[in-house]
Scaffold this active site. Sequence first.
Site, PDB file in Angstrom:
ATOM      1  N   GLU A 389      -0.520  -2.076   0.347  1.00  0.00           N
ATOM      2  CA  GLU A 389      -0.390  -2.595   1.703  1.00  0.00           C
ATOM      3  C   GLU A 389      -1.705  -2.619   2.481  1.00  0.00           C
ATOM      4  O   GLU A 389      -1.709  -2.503   3.704  1.00  0.00           O
ATOM      5  CB  GLU A 389       0.673  -1.808   2.487  1.00  0.00           C
ATOM      6  CG  GLU A 389       2.081  -2.014   1.954  1.00  0.00           C
ATOM      7  CD  GLU A 389       3.153  -1.347   2.808  1.00  0.00           C
ATOM      8  OE1 GLU A 389       2.794  -0.483   3.632  1.00  0.00           O
ATOM      9  OE2 GLU A 389       4.330  -1.680   2.641  1.00  0.00           O
ATOM     10  N   GLU A 461       8.566  -3.843  -2.949  1.00  0.00           N
ATOM     11  CA  GLU A 461       9.303  -2.930  -2.080  1.00  0.00           C
ATOM     12  C   GLU A 461      10.247  -3.760  -1.220  1.00  0.00           C
ATOM     13  O   GLU A 461       9.926  -4.880  -0.827  1.00  0.00           O
ATOM     14  CB  GLU A 461       8.373  -2.120  -1.159  1.00  0.00           C
ATOM     15  CG  GLU A 461       7.475  -1.110  -1.860  1.00  0.00           C
ATOM     16  CD  GLU A 461       6.609  -0.323  -0.882  1.00  0.00           C
ATOM     17  OE1 GLU A 461       7.053  -0.140   0.281  1.00  0.00           O
ATOM     18  OE2 GLU A 461       5.511   0.101  -1.259  1.00  0.00           O
TER      19      GLU A 461
END
Length: 802
Positions: A389, A461
Amino acid sequence: MRTELSLNRNWLYKADFSQDYTKNDYKAEGWESIGLPHTNKMLPYNGFDEKEYQFISTYMQDMILPAYKEGERIYMDFQGVMTAAEVWVNGEKAGEHKGGYTPFSIELTPYAEAGRPCKVVVKVDSTERDDIPPFGRVIDYLCYGGIYRTVSLRIVPAVHITNLKAETTGGGGARKSLSADLYINNQSGADQSRLVSLSLTMPEGDNFHIERELLLREGESVHSLELKNMDGLQDWSLENPALYNLEARFTAPDDMSDLFVRRIGFRTAEFRTDGFYLNGEKLKIRGLNRHQAYPYAGYAMPAREQRQDADRLKYELGLNLVRTSHYPQAVEFLDRCDEIGLLVFEELPGWQHIGGQEWQDNACVSLQEMIRRDWNHPSIILWGVRINESEDNHDFYERTNALSRELDGTRQTGGVRYIEKSEILEDVYTMNDFVHCGEKTVLRKPDKVARNSRIPYLVTEFNGHMFPTKRFDQEARVREHALRHLRVLDRMMGDNRISGAIGWCAWDYNTHREFGSGDRICYHGVSDMFRIPKVAAAVYKSQISPEQTIVLESASLFAKGERDAASILPIEIYTNCDSINLYKNGKLVDNFTPARDRYPHIEHPPVILEDLIGRQVEELPCAPKDQQTFRKIAGYVMLHGEEKLKWHHYLRMGLLMTRYKLNFNDVVTLFMKYNAGWGEDEDLFEVAGVYRGEEVCRKTFGSGKVSRLGVKADYTELSSGDWDTVRIEYRVEDQYGNIMPYVNEVVSLEVSGPAQVIGPEQVATVGGVIAVWIKTTGEPGDVTVRARCSRAEAEAVSLQVL
């Protein structure tokens, strides 16, 4: 000849550091005696300050080195020390390592002699240092301190093999080949000639073999050997994870030979634009992210428990892939993934933050150490070369991709991001997609996310922090948590552009103060920290083939007062059966089939109960067609309430009541009775799974009361020597064997024999259940574990330490 010995016992530990400790004449009096793996601070289950383990500590090993021959070399191999380590041998600085997730070795030869005392002192810095990934900013997990993985002693000839990389071809075909790179370290002080052989050993004892005379230059060198056109070898697959030993050896005079063995498998793995292919066959990835943390002990769990986690993911959750978020995990875990056929996406350490040049250099070292350690695992199909991320960073990620491809060109690279139209330097666009906020908006469109519509796409995710759910939350939330996983999996299965989806996450985990609930736990898992499943786990488990195991899990206890407005409907039954039979008070309500109309893509959608009338509607004195009309309207009432009835419902009911001269209140009362309304008698529901025309399992639900303290141990045989462990689960159960999720009890534990409890000996049930880990002390013997709460005593658990 190579010798490897465990060095996990007889360590001394002190929760501080002084330079005096490194001196050879220092006497370690009053230090704690410990075994490895070890956490530098035993922590509570929740509600603690993460700074409690962020300090510098010292580990000491005072030993007599085993005998070894002149010319041999001796090393200590560390599998994982969090976060940085400095090592002294007999008072001299011997080496250091930065990074807590990858292995390193320290040579003892220059500082010690065979058969003589050898004192090793390890300074362990477990603070969050800005120069070492993943640190430098906030991170949403904890990096527990200590020498939390194993340590071993390795004695090798002066000329020895340090690594072996096998690249296989022929996966999916009849004839297979491999090319092996042998990494050799010649520390003899001169060039040497050796007859080097490479053998692939089959289970029945046959092998494929090649020999070659090699000139081994002084220092480190790499040599390639090939085994071609081999017949009779099987592919490594999820159903048949065939593994073979690849042995590299050379012979030398004076017993200075060396043997180096690695397990390998033959398979092809490729992400394409239209999905993922294993051995040429398309496979939808269904996975979860795993943190390697445990209650109380943090990261410090031995090989047995690492392997058990892999088994839980494959056999209890029905996954075909695990992502090692967000760091390399224990080699024992990866070994087990190889053995059972569980795919792995492994990535370098990090979370959102990219530091300066020194930080990036250390990240690349960790990436290199990860790949060099794990490049022979057939289970690993993708290298994660981007900090989870993080924002785009062209120079850094160009470097990590190049490094990965240089070290191992057989695997594709991925880089987990959460931003659309990100610069793509990797082979697969790996995306954390948290867009799900309802039944219509479930996943982003891949071609709108990625710049390049021809690049493979994988969801890495979903859900997680968007809908944190405790196992003891009210039923409506627990139910919705499961549905969110179901919706994503179904949508993913129906989109050929999506290779698969990896949910966040397998189990809950402790975290920093900036994240999680008020007790510093992220309740994001489909299971809790103790590996006890929530309802959402049943979404995954129900995808297991019924030929392997029958799954029948209800999202409700059929309690009339748990949900809003005293409703119990709808109820999802997560199952891989063909259908279910529902019984009420011993009478068949109806046979219900999976909701393929709502979830058309997932292999085993749930059965959804939206009324409890079923065939009992036949008691109404009207034609069968009209009975079904009444049933549909009654189901709507039970789902949404009488106040939600529409005008057309009243119109149709009015026509039917006029036709059959029925009273509206009488009909509603009848519906309420059939749909589990209040009454003098207890309603008893039974759900029976039907597979191939037969009832194969049954569960019963009624007004529960505490009946017993159930107990289940994962296994009953443990190993002596290095410490071993077993998880034991205690369940407050009702008279039907169901967990009572809102009963809070304190469970007192008593252990006799060579073992002890990890954590406190009094624990509180969490959602009606608690698990404990029992660790051995090293000696063999019989162990008995007893447990009791205020209302029941569990059956004693007998363990054997062999």
